[in-house]
Design a protein around this motif. Structure first.
Motif, short mmCIF file in Angstrom:
data_model
loop_
_atom_site.label_atom_id
_atom_site.label_comp_id
_atom_site.label_asym_id
_atom_site.label_seq_id
_atom_site.Cartn_x
_atom_site.Cartn_y
_atom_site.Cartn_z
N LEU A 274 34.61 35.97 11.53
CA LEU A 274 34.14 35.21 10.36
C LEU A 274 35.29 34.29 9.99
O LEU A 274 36.23 34.68 9.29
N LEU A 275 35.24 33.07 10.51
CA LEU A 275 36.37 32.15 10.43
C LEU A 275 36.30 31.30 9.16
O LEU A 275 35.27 30.72 8.84
N SER A 276 37.42 31.24 8.45
CA SER A 276 37.53 30.38 7.27
C SER A 276 38.91 29.71 7.31
O SER A 276 39.77 29.96 6.48
N ALA A 277 39.09 28.87 8.34
CA ALA A 277 40.39 28.27 8.62
C ALA A 277 40.42 26.82 8.17
O ALA A 277 39.43 26.09 8.30
N ARG A 278 41.57 26.40 7.66
CA ARG A 278 41.72 25.05 7.12
C ARG A 278 42.99 24.38 7.66
O ARG A 278 43.95 25.04 8.01
N LEU A 279 42.95 23.05 7.70
CA LEU A 279 44.13 22.25 7.98
C LEU A 279 44.77 21.85 6.65
O LEU A 279 44.07 21.63 5.67
N THR A 280 46.09 21.72 6.66
CA THR A 280 46.80 21.47 5.40
C THR A 280 46.78 20.00 4.98
O THR A 280 46.54 19.69 3.81
N TRP A 281 47.05 19.10 5.92
CA TRP A 281 47.28 17.71 5.55
C TRP A 281 46.06 17.01 4.92
O TRP A 281 46.25 16.12 4.07
N PRO A 282 44.79 17.32 5.29
CA PRO A 282 43.68 16.57 4.69
C PRO A 282 43.59 16.70 3.17
O PRO A 282 43.12 15.77 2.50
#
Length: 374
Positions: A160-168
């Motif tokens: 159950l993936l809830s991954a984000r990128l920081t820069w956006p």
């Protein structure tokens, strides 16, 4: 020879500073180091250090936490998650289960873990049951998750993936009418994986001083000094103040695995909304491990305040650097680490939890609510 923290402070105090300089420190780890080292009180009073959106627990969509709770309660599974996620509250009626911790107390098989290796070990030891790994985090956490999948996982594992990128999120703030800061200290651990070049847009597009920092007071003060010098001289550039770890191009092996296993997509940030190209999802053959597909998860349209912060909680404004943590009306009264109302008081990377742990226990007066943007 590298300067000590005291020497960097002396250098900063010699600068001919403008009346006010606002520096955003993106990373929750940076905020913890700044607070615990007392850097705000050691720096000149006209330097404001503003906590930014670098807390994955704080921005994890409420509906993802809700889905994890429902899976754990209603399916014959073992749910594993990084420890901080267990205490994050969702918007549910009084008397209902509001966190994974409460679901665990109600009998759900929920286990805190510290790494993907532990998730694989649990799945290997319990082949008769499905193990769902609720994986929330930024690039630094997501790269090992991608590595786990690329190396091969047991057939009984789902993600159950809830991954984000920081820069956006920083890009969104800078593209808004009121960015609220004059310089940026970028996260060293993210730059270690993705490369410092990810933050070049802050200089090129927005003409703001930028420096990548590590987590020691020395590295942070070096980055603060660099951005102040850039600001004074009107000569913004991207400075790497963590060269012992952060290298051009980042970690090529980790980036290659991320590209193989995951693709970038638009993603929701709790209390903030959808930010374009700010999330990861599984791609290709790895989509078979997507718990949302496996369990046919879909959002309940009748849930009130789904995706939002709890009533009265201003975590979203704290995350975006609009207010300081103690300016939230719930801080230190209704919301404490023992009884967190919002996610910023849960995680060790949440600004509210950090400020509380640093000894600031009282909410600010009404006159301080808009200090960041006053």
């Amino acid at each position: 020879m590298s300067l000590t923290a005291q020497q960097w402070l002396q250098q900063i105090h010699t600068l001919d500073l403008p009346e006010r300089v606002r520096i955003m420190n993106v990373c929750g780890g940076h905020e913890r180091s700044i607070t615990m080292a007392g850097l705000r009180t050691a720096l000149p009073s006209n330097i404001e250090l503003i906590p930014g959106p670098g807390c994955p627990v704080c921005v994890c969509p409420e509906e993802d936490v809700y889905d994890a709770i429902q899976l754990a309660l209603n399916e014959n599974i073992i749910l594993v998650a990084f420890g901080d996620m267990l205490r994050v509250p969702v918007n549910a009626p009084k008397g209902d289960i509001r966190s994974l911790e409460q679901a665990r107390a109600a009998g759900a098989d929920i286990r805190p873990i510290a790494s993907p290796v532990e998730a694989v070990k649990i799945a290997t030891e319990h082949t008769e049951r499905t193990v769902v790994f609720f994986a929330a985090g930024f690039e630094t956490t997501t790269a090992p998750v991608a590595g786990m999948l690329a190396a091969g996982v047991p057939d009984n594992m789902q993600l159950l993936l809830s991954a984000r990128l920081t820069w956006p999120a920083v890009a969104m703030l800078l593209d808004s009418e009121q960015a609220g800061f004059d310089a940026l200290v970028a996260p060293g651990h993210v730059a270690t994986i993705m490369g410092p070049e990810e933050w070049q847009f802050v200089v090129d597009k927005h003409k703001l001083p930028t420096a990548v920092a590590g987590f020691s007071p020395e590295s942070l003060l070096a980055a603060i000094y660099s951005t102040l010098r850039q600001h004074i001289e009107g000569r913004p550039f991207l400075d790497n103040c963590y060269p012992e770890v952060v290298k051009p191009g980042g970690n090529t092996s980790a980036r290659k695995i991320l590209d193989e296993v995951m693709e970038v997509t638009d993603a929701n940030w709790r209390g903030v909304g959808v930010i374009p190209d700010s999330g990861f999802q599984l791609k290709g053959e790895y989509a078979a491990f997507d718990a949302r597909r496996h369990f046919m998860l879909c959002q309940d349209a009748h849930r009130k305040r789904a995706g939002e912060m709890p009533p009265g909680c201003e975590c979203a404004r704290v995350v975006l650097g609009k207010i300081y943590p103690n300016a939230c009306r719930l801080y230190g009264s209704a919301c404490t680490p023992r009884n967190p109302i919002g996610p910023c008081m849960v995680s060790d990377e949440g600004a509210c939890r950090i400020w509380w742990s640093g000894g600031l226990r009282e909410p600010a007066g009404h006159e301080s609510v808009n200090k960041v943007h006053s």
